[in-house]
Design an enzyme around this catalytic site. Sequence first.
Site, PDB file in Angstrom:
ATOM      1  N   GLY A  43       0.835  -1.191   0.000  1.00 55.74           N
ATOM      2  CA  GLY A  43       0.000   0.000   0.000  1.00 55.74           C
ATOM      3  C   GLY A  43       0.865   1.234   0.000  1.00 55.74           C
ATOM      4  CD  GLU A  59       1.029   3.101  -3.481  1.00 57.69           C
ATOM      5  OE1 GLU A  59       1.957   2.278  -3.351  1.00 57.69           O
ATOM      6  OE2 GLU A  59       1.240   4.296  -3.742  1.00 57.69           O
ATOM      7  CD  GLU A  63       3.936  -0.912  -2.142  1.00 60.22           C
ATOM      8  OE1 GLU A  63       3.523  -1.743  -1.297  1.00 60.22           O
ATOM      9  OE2 GLU A  63       4.174   0.273  -1.867  1.00 60.22           O
ATOM     10  CD  GLU A 120      12.133 -10.331  -1.398  1.00 60.92           C
ATOM     11  OE1 GLU A 120      11.930 -11.541  -1.201  1.00 60.92           O
ATOM     12  OE2 GLU A 120      13.111  -9.729  -0.910  1.00 60.92           O
TER      13      GLU A 120
END
Length: 143
Positions: A43, A59, A63, A120
């Site tokens: 997020g 988000e 990610e 990651e």
Amino acid sequence: MTDLPEFTEYDTRLGGYAVVRRDDHVLLALWNEPADPLWALPGGGVELHEELEDAVVREVREETGYDVRLGRLLGVATRVTPPERRFVASDRWQKNVQVVFEATVVGGQLTAEVDGTTSEARWLRVADLPRLPRVDLVARFLG
């Protein structure tokens, strides 16, 4: 704490985050801005033009590579950061308002963010979280 600034004298950052579970695992992203990276809920910041829920979905996709559908609101956390601890240089205090939702993966494929604040994404066992370096938000919502 009477020397804290009035509400017009500090910045507020709204962030939206997701708790994404799969069996006994949870999806986390490795936040790379601190000197020692920390595991975090996927997020981040809500852009001025965005709805909160749309920002969480964006988000998480950025990610982790996953598309998610948001579920129920899990809660709201706040954190106050003094100017010297902010990641973007400023002489103003910052109040972070972090809104956390349940979410379910509905598409996409696990991948790492490129040139972002996370390096990651990984499914981690919930039972292992207390032994991992993690942000307070993970501890608060997952243990």
